[in-house]
Motif scaffolding. Structure first.
Motif, PDB file in Angstrom:
ATOM      1  N   ARG A 148       1.470  14.612   8.691  1.00 29.67           N
ATOM      2  CA  ARG A 148       0.182  14.047   9.103  1.00 29.67           C
ATOM      3  C   ARG A 148      -0.367  13.113   8.026  1.00 29.67           C
ATOM      4  NH1 ARG A 148      -0.895  16.412  13.749  1.00 29.67           N
ATOM      5  NH2 ARG A 148      -0.502  18.637  14.074  1.00 29.67           N
ATOM      6  N   ASN A 149      -1.148  12.156   8.500  1.00 30.22           N
ATOM      7  CA  ASN A 149      -1.811  11.213   7.601  1.00 30.22           C
ATOM      8  C   ASN A 149      -3.178  11.775   7.223  1.00 30.22           C
ATOM      9  OD1 ASN A 149      -2.425   8.934   6.153  1.00 30.22           O
ATOM     10  ND2 ASN A 149      -3.083   7.749   7.926  1.00 30.22           N
ATOM     11  N   ARG A 151      -5.154  14.738   4.110  1.00 33.72           N
ATOM     12  CA  ARG A 151      -5.256  14.922   2.665  1.00 33.72           C
ATOM     13  C   ARG A 151      -3.928  15.347   2.042  1.00 33.72           C
ATOM     14  NH1 ARG A 151      -6.701  19.149  -0.723  1.00 33.72           N
ATOM     15  NH2 ARG A 151      -7.069  20.536   1.040  1.00 33.72           N
ATOM     16  N   ILE A 152      -3.308  16.396   2.566  1.00 30.29           N
ATOM     17  CA  ILE A 152      -2.052  16.852   1.976  1.00 30.29           C
ATOM     18  C   ILE A 152      -0.928  15.868   2.295  1.00 30.29           C
ATOM     19  CG2 ILE A 152      -1.371  18.329   3.919  1.00 30.29           C
ATOM     20  CD1 ILE A 152      -0.815  18.942   0.123  1.00 30.29           C
ATOM     21  N   GLY A 153      -1.004  15.232   3.475  1.00 26.07           N
ATOM     22  CA  GLY A 153      -0.006  14.219   3.803  1.00 26.07           C
ATOM     23  C   GLY A 153      -0.035  13.062   2.821  1.00 26.07           C
ATOM     24  N   ASN A 154      -1.232  12.666   2.401  1.00 25.71           N
ATOM     25  CA  ASN A 154      -1.357  11.576   1.438  1.00 25.71           C
ATOM     26  C   ASN A 154      -0.953  12.005   0.042  1.00 25.71           C
ATOM     27  OD1 ASN A 154      -2.380   9.089   2.780  1.00 25.71           O
ATOM     28  ND2 ASN A 154      -3.944  10.510   3.512  1.00 25.71           N
ATOM     29  N   SER A 185       0.937   2.762   9.442  1.00 21.61           N
ATOM     30  CA  SER A 185       0.626   2.326   8.082  1.00 21.61           C
ATOM     31  C   SER A 185       1.173   3.300   7.045  1.00 21.61           C
ATOM     32  CB  SER A 185      -0.892   2.183   7.910  1.00 21.61           C
ATOM     33  OG  SER A 185      -1.543   3.423   8.156  1.00 21.61           O
ATOM     34  N   TYR A 186       1.209   4.574   7.384  1.00 22.10           N
ATOM     35  CA  TYR A 186       1.740   5.599   6.476  1.00 22.10           C
ATOM     36  C   TYR A 186       3.220   5.330   6.212  1.00 22.10           C
ATOM     37  CZ  TYR A 186       2.543  10.389   4.671  1.00 22.10           C
ATOM     38  OH  TYR A 186       2.870  11.481   3.899  1.00 22.10           O
ATOM     39  N   VAL A 187       3.968   5.134   7.285  1.00 21.65           N
ATOM     40  CA  VAL A 187       5.408   4.865   7.161  1.00 21.65           C
ATOM     41  C   VAL A 187       5.636   3.533   6.457  1.00 21.65           C
ATOM     42  CG1 VAL A 187       7.557   4.543   8.438  1.00 21.65           C
ATOM     43  CG2 VAL A 187       5.881   6.251   9.212  1.00 21.65           C
ATOM     44  N   ARG A 188       4.817   2.560   6.776  1.00 21.20           N
ATOM     45  CA  ARG A 188       4.961   1.234   6.163  1.00 21.20           C
ATOM     46  C   ARG A 188       4.768   1.300   4.649  1.00 21.20           C
ATOM     47  NH1 ARG A 188       2.370  -1.061   9.738  1.00 21.20           N
ATOM     48  NH2 ARG A 188       0.275  -1.016   8.817  1.00 21.20           N
TER      49      ARG A 188
END
Length: 475
Positions: A148-149, A151-154, A185-188
């Protein structure tokens, strides 16, 4: 009149097709026929796209050939257990049949040189994973059903980007359905930092290729081929209690150092080849290591690409040999008929069979299906508990003092037959004792179900359970 006749013929054709193609799995047949009767045309279209047998495809057979080559590399590096007397305590020395099954059924042997740590809940798991990633020197391999995008994902993204900028090889696999909310955007950002990413069976392509029903439910992290992680925890704030509906999230994960990591890596390399069509054969992915522990661990993988249902067979065999206890924690309890019979037989034979399932559920339909089995099991002496502190998502099985299982597979037919799953079997007394302590702690915040009380539940609840159970092979 002729239109009615044509419609009837089409309906009969649909029924016949399902009966012919699904005759080996009666419960699945009943579920699809129910859907067909409710939604005559739509149900058959759903069947066409969702129910195709996966394992007979040429691409899958080719994948298995490549997988065998990778497995041989891992086998040359590890120390294996060759006799049941070498496992845990002397109690396993009398389990020759179970040992032969475990040794012969899986692509992974029972490895003898390991050190494990049971990680209880998200905080401990994420801290340990991020610490291992920070220490990476050569590569980090990450595979999750859900990323997931948030807090922990970031936090994970930042850690991976930081290592990639230091020259560490980083690869990420995420499931197309489990991570459907993951922002582009996360994957990018990952790719722009030099991280290689792959989506496992993206929904659009999988739908038209009739593979949407088969999901990568594995959770793997491998760092430098020396440290590995597997268990029930994905990447998301809900695993830290961030979902207000579910509240506290109870889960179990496992950190492994030693020979078993070779086979976590082996699974990742196979999945990377499947998604990226890139064969990773650098010996650095399977490095020599100094054996720091003497725990025995076996990695069991299963999926629709395999001719055997390895995790199902393993669970059935373990439950069948239990003499004193079978303790199970699972968020979804929709057992195959063989598992249900094995649990009933064990309880009737005087084995202490205990099952922890959720009180709060992330899926009401699945919970209703799980509750449909409760009355029958209570009647034969199985003790069933509902977890009240929050949502229980751990997937743990403890058999006597001879073995335990921690992994990604639920006690349901989706995990047994449709998903790509991964469990670790543990044979050391230290690991089994720790899991036993966690189980006892969980019991203290559970409500035990009583047969006399459960039988008095409303008729509407019983009807919902019947319907959910009929559909359960597809859940």
């Amino acid at each position: 009149m002729i239109w009615i006749l044509l419609a009837l013929l089409v309906f009969i054709f649909q029924i016949g097709t399902i009966l012919i193609l699904e005759f080996r799995k009666p419960s699945k047949t009943v579920a699809w026929l129910l859907i067909l009767f409710i939604f005559p045309i739509v149900g058959f279209i759903m069947y066409y796209f969702l129910a195709q047998e996966y394992r007979h495809r040429k691409t899958v057979r080719r994948r298995n050939v490549v997988a065998e080559e990778m497995r041989l590399q891992a086998l040359r590096r590890c120390k294996m257990v060759h006799r049941p007397a070498e496992l845990g305590t002397g109690e396993f020395s009398h389990q020759e049949r179970l040992f032969r099954l475990l040794s012969g059924m899986s692509t992974s042997p029972i490895t003898a040189c390991n050190q494990t740590e049971v990680l209880t809940n998200g905080e401990a798991t994420y801290a340990s994973i991020l610490e291992a990633i920070e220490g990476a020197k050569h590569h980090v391999h990450v595979e999750y059903y859900t990323i997931r995008n948030d807090r922990i994902g970031n936090k994970l993204k930042d850690a991976l980007i930081r290592k990639a900028k230091q020259g560490v090889e980083v690869r990420v696999i995420y499931d197309g359905v489990g991570s459907y909310e993951l922002h582009g955007s996360y994957v990018r950002e990952l790719r722009e930092a030099g991280i290689q990413t792959q989506c496992f069976l993206a929904p659009r392509l999988a739908l038209f290729d009739k593979r949407i029903n088969y999901r990568d439910h594995r959770k793997i992290v491998v760092v430098d081929g020396r440290i590995g992680f597997v268990g029930g925890i994905n990447i998301g704030d809900e695993y830290l209690g961030g979902n207000p509906k579910l509240g506290f999230w109870r889960d179990t994960h496992l950190r492994i150092e030693g020979d078993a990591v070779y086979f976590l890596q082996d699974v990742f390399l196979k999945d990377w080849w499947f998604t990226a069509k890139e064969r990773l054969s650098d010996p650095a992915y399977l490095p020599e290591h100094n054996c720091a522990g003497d725990e025995q661990v076996q990695i069991i993988s299963s999926g629709p690409d395999s001719l055997a249902d390895a995790i199902l067979e393993c669970v059935f065999a373990a439950v069948s040999v239990a003499k004193r206890r079978i303790w199970i924690t699972t968020p979804y309890f929709i057992p195959d008929g063989s598992i249900l019979m094995a649990l009933r037989t064990a309880a009737l034979s005087g084995v202490d069979v205990r099952l922890i399932i959720p009180y709060v559920a992330d899926s009401k339909l699945v919970l209703r299906a799980s509750l449909s089995y409760v009355e029958d099991l209570l009647a034969v002496g199985v003790r069933i508990y509902r977890y009240r502190k929050g949502f229980v998502h751990a997937k743990v099985i403890i058999i006597d003092d001879i073995m335990a299982s921690v992994g990604t597979a639920n006690m349901d037919m989706r995990s047994f037959f449709s998903n790509f799953e991964l469990n670790a079997l543990l044979f050391s007394q230290k690991a089994i004792k720790r899991l036993e302590e966690d189980f006892q702690d969980d019991l203290s915040v559970c409500e035990e179900l009583s047969l006399s009380v459960f039988e008095r539940r409303p008729r509407r609840a019983k009807a919902g359970e019947v319907l959910a159970r009929m559909l359960s092979p597809l859940l």
